[in-house]
Design a protein around this motif. Sequence first.
Motif, short mmCIF file in Angstrom:
data_model
loop_
_atom_site.label_atom_id
_atom_site.label_comp_id
_atom_site.label_asym_id
_atom_site.label_seq_id
_atom_site.Cartn_x
_atom_site.Cartn_y
_atom_site.Cartn_z
N ILE A 116 1.14 -3.85 3.20
CA ILE A 116 -0.86 -3.64 3.94
C ILE A 116 -1.45 -4.84 3.88
O ILE A 116 -2.00 -4.83 4.31
CB ILE A 116 -0.78 -1.86 3.63
CG1 ILE A 116 0.36 -1.14 3.85
CG2 ILE A 116 -2.13 -1.78 4.65
CD1 ILE A 116 -0.11 0.58 3.81
N ASN A 117 -1.77 -4.58 2.32
CA ASN A 117 -3.25 -6.10 2.31
C ASN A 117 -3.03 -7.21 1.73
O ASN A 117 -3.52 -8.09 2.74
CB ASN A 117 -3.54 -5.58 0.60
CG ASN A 117 -4.40 -3.53 0.17
OD1 ASN A 117 -4.25 -3.74 1.33
ND2 ASN A 117 -3.76 -3.10 -0.83
N ASP A 118 -1.84 -7.96 2.00
CA ASP A 118 -0.94 -9.04 1.65
C ASP A 118 -0.48 -9.64 3.34
O ASP A 118 -1.46 -10.90 3.88
CB ASP A 118 -0.20 -9.65 0.94
CG ASP A 118 -0.68 -9.18 -0.90
OD1 ASP A 118 -2.25 -9.16 -0.56
OD2 ASP A 118 0.00 -9.31 -1.96
N TYR A 119 -0.30 -9.12 3.79
CA TYR A 119 0.07 -9.16 4.74
C TYR A 119 0.43 -8.20 6.05
O TYR A 119 0.65 -8.62 7.21
CB TYR A 119 1.65 -9.71 4.69
CG TYR A 119 2.83 -10.30 3.64
CD1 TYR A 119 2.72 -11.20 3.95
CD2 TYR A 119 2.47 -9.74 2.74
CE1 TYR A 119 3.24 -12.31 2.53
CE2 TYR A 119 3.38 -10.02 1.81
CZ TYR A 119 3.60 -12.23 1.67
OH TYR A 119 4.65 -12.33 0.61
N GLY A 120 -0.53 -8.08 6.07
CA GLY A 120 -1.60 -7.04 7.21
C GLY A 120 -0.37 -6.52 7.86
O GLY A 120 -0.27 -5.74 9.80
N ILE A 121 1.33 -5.83 7.38
CA ILE A 121 1.59 -5.17 8.29
C ILE A 121 1.56 -3.52 8.31
O ILE A 121 1.79 -2.59 6.89
CB ILE A 121 2.87 -5.46 7.67
CG1 ILE A 121 3.77 -6.93 7.47
CG2 ILE A 121 4.41 -4.88 8.51
CD1 ILE A 121 4.82 -7.26 6.98
#
Length: 549
Positions: free
Chosen positions: A375-380
């Motif tokens: 969620i935080n690093d790759y915006g998935i």
Amino acid sequence: MLPSSTSLNRHVLAILDKCNDLHHLKQLQSHLISLGHGNTHFYAFKLIRICTTRICNLRYARFLFDKFYSPNIYLYTAIIAAYTAVPDHESAVLLYRDMIRENQSKPNHFMFSIIMKSWPEVVRSYGVELVQAQIGKSGFGGYPVVQTAILDAYSRYGDDVHPARKVFDEMSERNVVSWTAMISGYTRAGKMENAILLFEEMSEEIRDTPFWNCIIAGCVQNGLFSEAIEFFRKMVVEEGNRPNQGTIVCALSALGHSGMLQIGKCIHGYIYRNGLSLCLFVVNGLIDMYGKCGSFEKSRIVFDKSPEINLATWNSLINCYALHGRSHDAIRFFEDMLQHDDGLKPDEVTFVGLLNACTHGGLVSEGRHFYDMMINDYGIKPQIEHYGCLIDLLGRSGQFEEAMEVVQGMRVPPDEAVWGALLNGCKIHRRTDLAEFAVKQLLEINPDNGGYSAMLANLYGELGKWDEAQKAMAYFEHGNADMSLYQVSTPGPRRPRILLASSGSVAAIKFANLCHCFSEWAEVKAVATQASLHFVDKVAIPKDVVLLH
């Protein structure tokens, strides 16, 4: 002196063959304008086709189209076909509607076969019927390409395949494309028996590779892996058809799911002996097959020897490690991917594999870490698969408060997999309160699944809460509050109990999944007589079991 039309056509076509980018296309367009052919339909059609197929710039193709005051049917067909292929079905339908309203051009059989792919996507209710009515008024209903498009549309967007079969039966001329479309319709609907029967009706002389691919892929998609392998054998050995990359990938998938490693090795050898292209799809299929069969050394050899790898290649190996519980290997391989110099970034599938690996290995902190990283690093944004894996991980480790926080914060409604994962955790840690809640949610989603009530009743039985087990069974079994439950003790030091359920009518209980002979059969038979139960066979019950009528 202006060149003749014949020499100009050859000149333009020769340039188009070498045109590989938008800059070259614009130069050719300027050259045609200088020659006075800026509004010639033939050259505009060629420019648009190159722009949409080779250069893949639909925006500039639409710019060229909009410059025409009176585009003909061929220009409309080129643009609408490009929108359909993207796919951008709404733009395709809007342009088709404008063409009809403005009466610029009348649709022909090619246009109808193309718009039939987009119209039902936009107009779900009676979309196929609307276009079919227009086809009938236009007089193109007898064209095989149009009939095949109608057939395919009904099989894709209809509630059942009967209208598609009706169109197929009424076709005056059937070719391999129409046969393939009908069989594909059956496979999408899960009617594999009809698909196989129709396949056998077709003459062997006209069965081509795409036709074989549709039946093999249909078997794989519907879980008929042995049948898929048998069709592959008939295709190659009996009828001598040469498989293509799609055939090989489908066969490898079937072998991976069924664990037939030796046959998979034979197909791997067949690829090399017959000089088949070892494209990325085949490489990924081999890695997936070897991995699912547990042959990780072979998977890694294929991976290391592949001249080209993509994200799907990495995902295949990560998922295979996760599937077999090799959690640390999956995580190590993921870290190798991040350090690789090709700049690949993980996607949704990557994190499903990682979360599965953490679940199988009981790695709770690592699972939380990867979930937050996604969620935080790759915006998935998490999908239902990610939620299911995380809740399964938390439930197995007894972290029920955190699991419920995840459920309450989900972006999408929880499905059976989510509640089932929570119920499984409750069973492991004997949380009957939360299990009741999970079962009620599951039965709201799928009220016909009796397995959930069996799990809850078993859980109560293991804890010795026989009254609660009776209430659970009476509540969940068709709301029958009059159901009686009987307890029988098995021989042995543990003397586990068997819970027999009856609603007063004679019920045939089949214990095909149980083992070990029951030495005190007279005791069971006595209870069976009291409960009006008819036992099909004398079998044993090794542990606490709820027997449903």
